[in-house]
Scaffold this motif. Structure first.
Motif, PDB file in Angstrom:
ATOM      1  N   ILE A   1       0.849  -1.203   0.000  1.00 60.47           N
ATOM      2  CA  ILE A   1       0.000   0.000   0.000  1.00 60.47           C
ATOM      3  C   ILE A   1       0.877   1.242   0.000  1.00 60.47           C
ATOM      4  O   ILE A   1       0.646   2.182  -0.772  1.00 60.47           O
ATOM      5  N   VAL A   2       1.906   1.263   0.831  1.00 58.95           N
ATOM      6  CA  VAL A   2       2.821   2.405   0.876  1.00 58.95           C
ATOM      7  C   VAL A   2       3.555   2.538  -0.463  1.00 58.95           C
ATOM      8  O   VAL A   2       3.700   3.637  -0.996  1.00 58.95           O
ATOM      9  N   SER A   3       3.996   1.421  -1.019  1.00 57.82           N
ATOM     10  CA  SER A   3       4.690   1.448  -2.312  1.00 57.82           C
ATOM     11  C   SER A   3       3.808   2.024  -3.404  1.00 57.82           C
ATOM     12  O   SER A   3       4.256   2.846  -4.210  1.00 57.82           O
ATOM     13  N   ASN A   4       2.562   1.592  -3.437  1.00 59.27           N
ATOM     14  CA  ASN A   4       1.627   2.105  -4.437  1.00 59.27           C
ATOM     15  C   ASN A   4       1.449   3.616  -4.280  1.00 59.27           C
ATOM     16  O   ASN A   4       1.435   4.364  -5.266  1.00 59.27           O
ATOM     17  N   TYR A   5       1.339   4.069  -3.049  1.00 59.27           N
ATOM     18  CA  TYR A   5       1.191   5.501  -2.798  1.00 59.27           C
ATOM     19  C   TYR A   5       2.432   6.255  -3.269  1.00 59.27           C
ATOM     20  O   TYR A   5       2.326   7.298  -3.932  1.00 59.27           O
ATOM     21  N   ILE A   6       3.608   5.741  -2.947  1.00 58.54           N
ATOM     22  CA  ILE A   6       4.861   6.378  -3.383  1.00 58.54           C
ATOM     23  C   ILE A   6       4.906   6.474  -4.903  1.00 58.54           C
ATOM     24  O   ILE A   6       5.218   7.533  -5.465  1.00 58.54           O
ATOM     25  N   LEU A   7       4.604   5.370  -5.584  1.00 57.43           N
ATOM     26  CA  LEU A   7       4.651   5.351  -7.048  1.00 57.43           C
ATOM     27  C   LEU A   7       3.673   6.358  -7.666  1.00 57.43           C
ATOM     28  O   LEU A   7       4.024   7.082  -8.598  1.00 57.43           O
TER      29      LEU A   7
ATOM     30  N   LYS B   1       4.300  13.965  -9.573  1.00 55.89           N
ATOM     31  CA  LYS B   1       5.405  14.932  -9.583  1.00 55.89           C
ATOM     32  C   LYS B   1       6.273  14.790 -10.838  1.00 55.89           C
ATOM     33  O   LYS B   1       7.313  15.442 -10.947  1.00 55.89           O
ATOM     34  N   GLY B   2       5.857  13.919 -11.765  1.00 54.61           N
ATOM     35  CA  GLY B   2       6.588  13.744 -13.013  1.00 54.61           C
ATOM     36  C   GLY B   2       7.824  12.873 -12.897  1.00 54.61           C
ATOM     37  O   GLY B   2       8.723  12.949 -13.736  1.00 54.61           O
ATOM     38  N   LYS B   3       7.888  12.031 -11.875  1.00 56.12           N
ATOM     39  CA  LYS B   3       9.046  11.178 -11.649  1.00 56.12           C
ATOM     40  C   LYS B   3       8.650   9.707 -11.714  1.00 56.12           C
ATOM     41  O   LYS B   3       7.595   9.313 -11.240  1.00 56.12           O
ATOM     42  N   GLY B   4       9.524   8.914 -12.291  1.00 56.12           N
ATOM     43  CA  GLY B   4       9.363   7.470 -12.297  1.00 56.12           C
ATOM     44  C   GLY B   4      10.359   6.846 -11.344  1.00 56.12           C
ATOM     45  O   GLY B   4      11.382   7.451 -11.024  1.00 56.12           O
ATOM     46  N   LEU B   5      10.056   5.643 -10.898  1.00 51.15           N
ATOM     47  CA  LEU B   5      10.929   4.941  -9.960  1.00 51.15           C
ATOM     48  C   LEU B   5      11.173   3.511 -10.410  1.00 51.15           C
ATOM     49  O   LEU B   5      10.241   2.821 -10.832  1.00 51.15           O
ATOM     50  N   SER B   6      12.408   3.062 -10.269  1.00 52.51           N
ATOM     51  CA  SER B   6      12.732   1.650 -10.461  1.00 52.51           C
ATOM     52  C   SER B   6      12.453   0.921  -9.152  1.00 52.51           C
ATOM     53  O   SER B   6      12.237   1.551  -8.106  1.00 52.51           O
ATOM     54  N   VAL B   7      12.504  -0.402  -9.194  1.00 54.70           N
ATOM     55  CA  VAL B   7      12.268  -1.172  -7.973  1.00 54.70           C
ATOM     56  C   VAL B   7      13.334  -0.869  -6.920  1.00 54.70           C
ATOM     57  O   VAL B   7      13.029  -0.783  -5.727  1.00 54.70           O
TER      58      VAL B   7
END
Length: 143
Positions: A9-15, A21-27
């Motif tokens: 749930i926290v990960s989904n919120y972060i993503l 904010k226009g940012k992507g994240l890798s694992v």
């Protein structure tokens, strides 16, 4: 009823917030963010943001559930739908962490983490390499 966060749930919120904010994240970046989110919530709210364990690996922070769900994206950004994010407990603290780390690579973030006592001590714990919440809280409460 008080909703409890899981690491997914926290990960989904972060993503979703990072995408806003226009940012992507890798694992690997996501797991770095989770390390700092856990620390932030421990210090401010005196409880963990999620119950799952952070593990210290030579290459970074490891969270089993997050790795199981997102590892097949490799170094690519994890795709995020355009569906709006749900409000969750600790959203303000999570957003502070994302705002602070946004745009930084895993190499840059992990370069900071690898110098910190909670991570170093986790590596020394030969049985499970667990990063202890108490150590995270104590370390960040004084820095």
């Amino acid at each position: 009823m008080c909703m409890k966060n899981t690491v997914l749930i926290v990960s989904n919120y972060i993503l979703r917030y990072a995408k806003e904010k226009g940012k992507g994240l890798s694992v690997l970046q996501l797991m770095d963010y989770l390390y700092f989110v856990q620390a932030q919530v421990l210090v401010v709210k005196n409880r963990p943001a999620f119950p799952e364990t952070l593990i210290a690996k030579d290459w970074g922070i490891f969270v089993q559930d997050v790795w199981s769900k997102y590892s097949w994206y490799g170094n690519a950004f994890i795709p995020v739908s355009d569906k709006p994010k749900n409000s969750i407990p600790d959203a303000d603290l999570i957003e502070e962490v994302v705002d602070t780390l946004a745009g930084k690579s895993h190499t840059a973030i992990f370069g900071i983490i690898r110098q910190q006592a909670p991570y170093k001590n986790g590596l020394q714990n030969i049985l499970d390499c667990e990063i202890q919440n108490k150590e995270l809280k104590d370390f960040f409460a004084v820095t």
